[in-house]
Design an enzyme around this catalytic site. Structure first.
Site, PDB file in Angstrom:
ATOM      1  N   ILE A  18      -4.315  -0.684  -7.377  1.00 38.72           N
ATOM      2  CA  ILE A  18      -5.461  -1.349  -6.739  1.00 38.72           C
ATOM      3  C   ILE A  18      -5.370  -1.375  -5.216  1.00 38.72           C
ATOM      4  O   ILE A  18      -6.297  -1.818  -4.554  1.00 38.72           O
ATOM      5  CB  ILE A  18      -5.629  -2.792  -7.254  1.00 38.72           C
ATOM      6  CG1 ILE A  18      -4.354  -3.619  -7.017  1.00 38.72           C
ATOM      7  CG2 ILE A  18      -6.004  -2.802  -8.718  1.00 38.72           C
ATOM      8  CD1 ILE A  18      -4.498  -5.069  -7.413  1.00 38.72           C
ATOM      9  N   GLY A  19      -4.248  -0.918  -4.645  1.00 42.22           N
ATOM     10  CA  GLY A  19      -4.144  -0.963  -3.188  1.00 42.22           C
ATOM     11  C   GLY A  19      -2.936  -0.196  -2.700  1.00 42.22           C
ATOM     12  O   GLY A  19      -1.999   0.090  -3.446  1.00 42.22           O
ATOM     13  N   GLY A  21      -0.439   0.035   0.993  1.00 38.41           N
ATOM     14  CA  GLY A  21      -0.141  -0.430   2.338  1.00 38.41           C
ATOM     15  C   GLY A  21       0.916   0.437   2.984  1.00 38.41           C
ATOM     16  O   GLY A  21       1.366   1.442   2.428  1.00 38.41           O
ATOM     17  N   GLY A  22       1.336   0.032   4.178  1.00 36.08           N
ATOM     18  CA  GLY A  22       2.332   0.805   4.896  1.00 36.08           C
ATOM     19  C   GLY A  22       3.688   0.800   4.220  1.00 36.08           C
ATOM     20  O   GLY A  22       4.406   1.804   4.217  1.00 36.08           O
ATOM     21  N   MET A  23       4.060  -0.348   3.648  1.00 36.14           N
ATOM     22  CA  MET A  23       5.375  -0.469   3.045  1.00 36.14           C
ATOM     23  C   MET A  23       5.344  -0.423   1.535  1.00 36.14           C
ATOM     24  O   MET A  23       6.342  -0.066   0.905  1.00 36.14           O
ATOM     25  CB  MET A  23       6.022  -1.807   3.468  1.00 36.14           C
ATOM     26  CG  MET A  23       6.474  -1.873   4.901  1.00 36.14           C
ATOM     27  SD  MET A  23       6.995  -3.551   5.335  1.00 36.14           S
ATOM     28  CE  MET A  23       8.224  -3.866   4.093  1.00 36.14           C
ATOM     29  N   ALA A  24       4.229  -0.798   0.919  1.00 40.67           N
ATOM     30  CA  ALA A  24       4.232  -0.976  -0.531  1.00 40.67           C
ATOM     31  C   ALA A  24       2.896  -0.565  -1.139  1.00 40.67           C
ATOM     32  O   ALA A  24       1.879  -0.463  -0.456  1.00 40.67           O
ATOM     33  CB  ALA A  24       4.530  -2.433  -0.873  1.00 40.67           C
ATOM     34  N   VAL A  26       0.229  -1.580  -4.341  1.00 40.23           N
ATOM     35  CA  VAL A  26      -0.116  -2.757  -5.135  1.00 40.23           C
ATOM     36  C   VAL A  26      -0.774  -2.311  -6.451  1.00 40.23           C
ATOM     37  O   VAL A  26      -1.663  -1.454  -6.456  1.00 40.23           O
ATOM     38  CB  VAL A  26      -1.063  -3.706  -4.363  1.00 40.23           C
ATOM     39  CG1 VAL A  26      -1.313  -4.972  -5.179  1.00 40.23           C
ATOM     40  CG2 VAL A  26      -0.473  -4.062  -3.012  1.00 40.23           C
ATOM     41  N   LYS A  41       3.373  -5.930  -6.062  1.00 42.99           N
ATOM     42  CA  LYS A  41       3.555  -5.128  -4.859  1.00 42.99           C
ATOM     43  C   LYS A  41       4.917  -4.444  -4.955  1.00 42.99           C
ATOM     44  O   LYS A  41       5.956  -5.093  -4.987  1.00 42.99           O
ATOM     45  CB  LYS A  41       3.483  -6.004  -3.611  1.00 42.99           C
ATOM     46  CG  LYS A  41       3.696  -5.227  -2.326  1.00 42.99           C
ATOM     47  CD  LYS A  41       3.560  -6.117  -1.110  1.00 42.99           C
ATOM     48  CE  LYS A  41       2.131  -6.516  -0.881  1.00 42.99           C
ATOM     49  NZ  LYS A  41       1.954  -7.269   0.373  1.00 42.99           N
ATOM     50  N   ASP A 135       1.125 -11.023  11.451  1.00 46.02           N
ATOM     51  CA  ASP A 135       0.246  -9.873  11.191  1.00 46.02           C
ATOM     52  C   ASP A 135      -1.105 -10.341  10.660  1.00 46.02           C
ATOM     53  O   ASP A 135      -1.621  -9.798   9.684  1.00 46.02           O
ATOM     54  CB  ASP A 135       0.912  -8.919  10.202  1.00 46.02           C
ATOM     55  CG  ASP A 135       0.239  -7.536  10.207  1.00 46.02           C
ATOM     56  OD1 ASP A 135      -0.459  -7.228  11.182  1.00 46.02           O
ATOM     57  OD2 ASP A 135       0.406  -6.792   9.238  1.00 46.02           O
TER      58      ASP A 135
END
Length: 685
Positions: A18-19, A21-24, A26, A41, A135
């Site tokens: 569903i998503g 990101g830069g590090m992980a 989801v 995550k 952030d």
């Protein structure tokens, strides 16, 4: 790695991505222990061998898991399995604030302020727990379908102590929302989060970020050096108070911003009531020294090279000879040239560093110790004018006065100062200082009816009276959600304006709605597990039905598909047939009655010829009626000679029953038989 369908920790079934990101990455997953959907995550593969990233990833879980707030995404679990590092968290149905801005462009100011209040409330809780997000941006704020803002991704949050902590190394986050100190790689604190919140508000109300450029470095430089264009110039519908709140949150100097989330919350709430009033105090920094450009090492080196190449006045042949000798020296000693360059660079660096320090010291704002004006003279507060004079005499001129009602401090006296005075600590004399001054006691009559009303109506009435209140949510099985259960003080009472009213509000039933399944024709164990799995209480009743299978549910008192609450009782009826067995009843009639057989008798008589003879006659054996009863059933009722010793009768039944043997209607034997003990033989003699 394809994780769809994988079961993590024998508990979490990964359903879909569903998503990212830069590090992980989801994923949506289902928890089979608590039967609920969650978000997981998972740290990307390229970081699993990087101990620094794993440390930051674990910090996210430890930081966020300690926070409990309706506007912060809740962390459930943190795990490490087969080199997978992952965090299990609350699954939020909604869109990110960034998606909403991209879809709708400029948002309404009231809606934007409402979202900002929720974010500030989340930050207030985090900051009080010594956690800085670092952030804050629209991408990390999810708006639920009910309009609730949820702050997520504490991926670079840092738990800070009271001592100063500077974040070295790579700066992480989104540069468009960085505070100036964050962009410089310097110390960040709660005020840095408030700067980022100011930029989020700016973007919601204008549809654009205040600083943008082609490269991240250029954006960071603008964050540090440039002042933002007033958002009201892009959107004339922004009220004056909201415009100034944004500008105050985005002050370059952290000391001129809101000092904590509580201050910003207070102004945001007041802006909803008085949007066009100019109540926000905006302090401007007034440095005595003009802005000076400090040359870089590269510029200094280029300047010196140009000086070397420029022709000198009155040059003579001797200088040329010296230059030639130097060249010859470097030709013979090739190692000398790089050493000379290194030494020159070191000298340049040291000179530039000390020059920079000298320039900065020359333009530094004077610093002084701040007097304590809120609790001096043996604990007695000062009057407002006395406090202002004491601060002015110490060199502090940027003073703001706020007034509020207070039950304990006399009218006109200082209640508190912000920031507080610290022993052996100096502040810039341009430091913005807020003095809260008492307006004395104010007596207010509460609305007559509070209990039983909708909380939104009560809040509106109390806001109009400018009263403070605290809402405590409590589950109730009898009062509808959103209705006030209790009020302390109660409605109609007279109170001082400084009194905080405790409002206990129903949050509805503590139990979720459950759709009852059909368990008929299930075994008792299957039915019980199904109903208990839905958090229902199971009551079992038993019946005997020879026409149905043993141990099967034959009825339930709550119909299938009916919606009830968790914790309610469902009664099931289970068919339980008793164990059947055979009893064999052996009757020795002769022994039972003690009957003696009659002996033959000799009697005189005549034969066919008329001669006298003696004849032997055997008397007839008596008979008796034998009756056997098992419970209410008569299983034998027959006549037998009294000499009968082997009368036998079998009967199959269940339960506990009384066995009777009657001779000619008179009970001669009785016994109790438990058929659950299996087949039995009863000798009757």
């Amino acid at each position: 790695m394809n994780l769809i369908g994988k079961m993590l920790n024998n508990r979490y079934e990964v359903l879909e991505k569903i998503g990212n990101g830069g590090m992980a990455t989801v994923y949506k997953a289902k928890c089979h222990v608590l039967n609920r959907y969650v978000a997981i995550k998972i740290l990307k593969d390229e970081f699993t061998t990087d101990s620094e990233f794993i440390k930051k990833f674990n910090t996210e879980a430890q930081s966020a898991a300690s926070l409990a707030h309706p506007n912060i995404v809740q962390i459930y679990d943190v795990c490490n399995e087969d080199n997978l590092y992952y965090i299990v968290m609350e699954l939020i149905q909604g869109k990110t604030l960034k998606e909403i801005i991209n879809e709708d462009g400029i948002l309404s100011w009231k809606w934007s302020v409402n979202i900002a209040i929720q974010i500030a409330s989340a930050l207030e809780t985090a900051h009080k727990n010594n956690i800085i997000h670092r952030d804050i941006k629209p991408h990390n704020i999810i708006i639920t379908e009910d309009g609730i803002a949820k702050v997520t991704d504490f991926g670079i949050a840092k738990a800070v102590s009271n001592s100063t902590i500077t974040a070295f190394g790579t700066t992480i986050g989104s540069v468009h929302y960085f505070s100036p100190e964050h962009a410089r790689g310097g110390y960040t604190d709660a005020k840095s989060d408030l700067y980022s919140l100011g930029i989020v508000m700016y973007e919601m109300l204008t549809g654009k970020v205040p600083f943008d450029a082609d490269t991240p470095v250029s954006v960071a430089l603008k964050q540090v050096q440039e002042e933002p264009v007033d958002p009201i110039k892009y959107n004339e519908n922004i009220p004056i108070s909201i415009n100034r709140i944004i500008l105050k949150a985005m002050q370059k100097d952290p000391n001129l911003r809101y000092q904590n989330a509580t201050e910003m919350l207070r102004d945001l709430s007041l802006a909803l009531k008085k949007p066009n009033e100019d109540f926000v105090e905006l302090a401007t920094r007034s440095d005595d020294s003009p802005t000076q450009k400090i040359p870089t090492l590269y510029e200094l080196e280029m300047e010196k090279n140009n000086d070397r190449k420029a022709p000198k006045v009155n040059e003579n042949t001797s200088s040329n000879k010296k230059e030639n000798k130097v060249k010859e020296f470097y030709k013979k000693h090739k190692w000398a040239k790089p050493v000379t360059v290194i030494l020159a660079l070191i000298i340049l660096f040291v000179g530039a560093m000390y020059g920079t320090i000298a320039i900065l010291n020359g333009s530094r704002t004077p610093q002084e110790e701040m007097p304590n004006v809120s609790s001096v003279n043996n604990g007695k507060s000062l009057k407002k004018d006395e406090a202002v004079k004491m601060l002015n005499d110490a060199g502090f001129e940027n003073i703001t006065i706020e007034e509020e009602y207070n039950d304990e401090v006399e009218e006109g006296y200082v209640i508190s100062q912000n920031p507080e005075s610290k022993t052996n600590f100096k502040y810039n004399v341009t430091q913005a200082i807020t003095l809260t001054v008492s307006k004395g006691q104010k007596i207010v009559t509460l609305p007559k009816r509070i209990k039983g009303k909708k909380i939104d109506d009560v809040k509106k009435e109390l806001d109009e009276l400018e009263l403070k209140y605290e809402i405590i949510e409590e589950n109730s099985e009898t009062v509808e959600a959103g209705i006030v259960i209790e009020s302390d003080p109660e409605g109609g009472e007279e109170i001082t304006a400084a009194t905080t009213i405790q409002l206990t509000v129903s949050s509805g039933s503590a139990f979720k709605d459950v759709t009852v399944p059909s368990v008929i024709n299930k075994t008792e164990a299957e039915a019980t597990n199904m109903l208990k799995g839905l958090n229902l209480v199971v009551s079992v009743e038993y019946e005997e039905n020879a026409n149905k299978s043993d141990g099967i549910v034959t009825a339930q008192n709550v119909n299938a598909n009916k919606v009830i609450k968790e914790g309610e009782t469902v009664t099931i009826t289970v068919n339980k047939q008793p164990k059947r067995a055979k009893v064999t009843i052996n009757v020795n009639l002769k022994s039972l009655t003690g009957y003696t057989e009659p002996k033959p008798e000799t009697q005189p008589g005549v034969d066919e010829y008329g001669n006298a003879i003696q004849t032997t006659v055997t008397p007839e054996i008596e008979k008796a009626t034998v009756t056997i009863e098992v419970g209410d059933d008569t299983i034998l009722n027959s006549s037998y000679p009294m000499t009968k010793t082997d009368i036998s009768q079998e009967w199959t039944s269940s339960g506990v029953k009384n066995v009777k043997v009657k001779i000619n209607g008179v009970t001669r034997y009785t016994n109790t038989v438990d058929f659950s003990k299996g087949d039995q033989v009863l000798p009757v003699s």
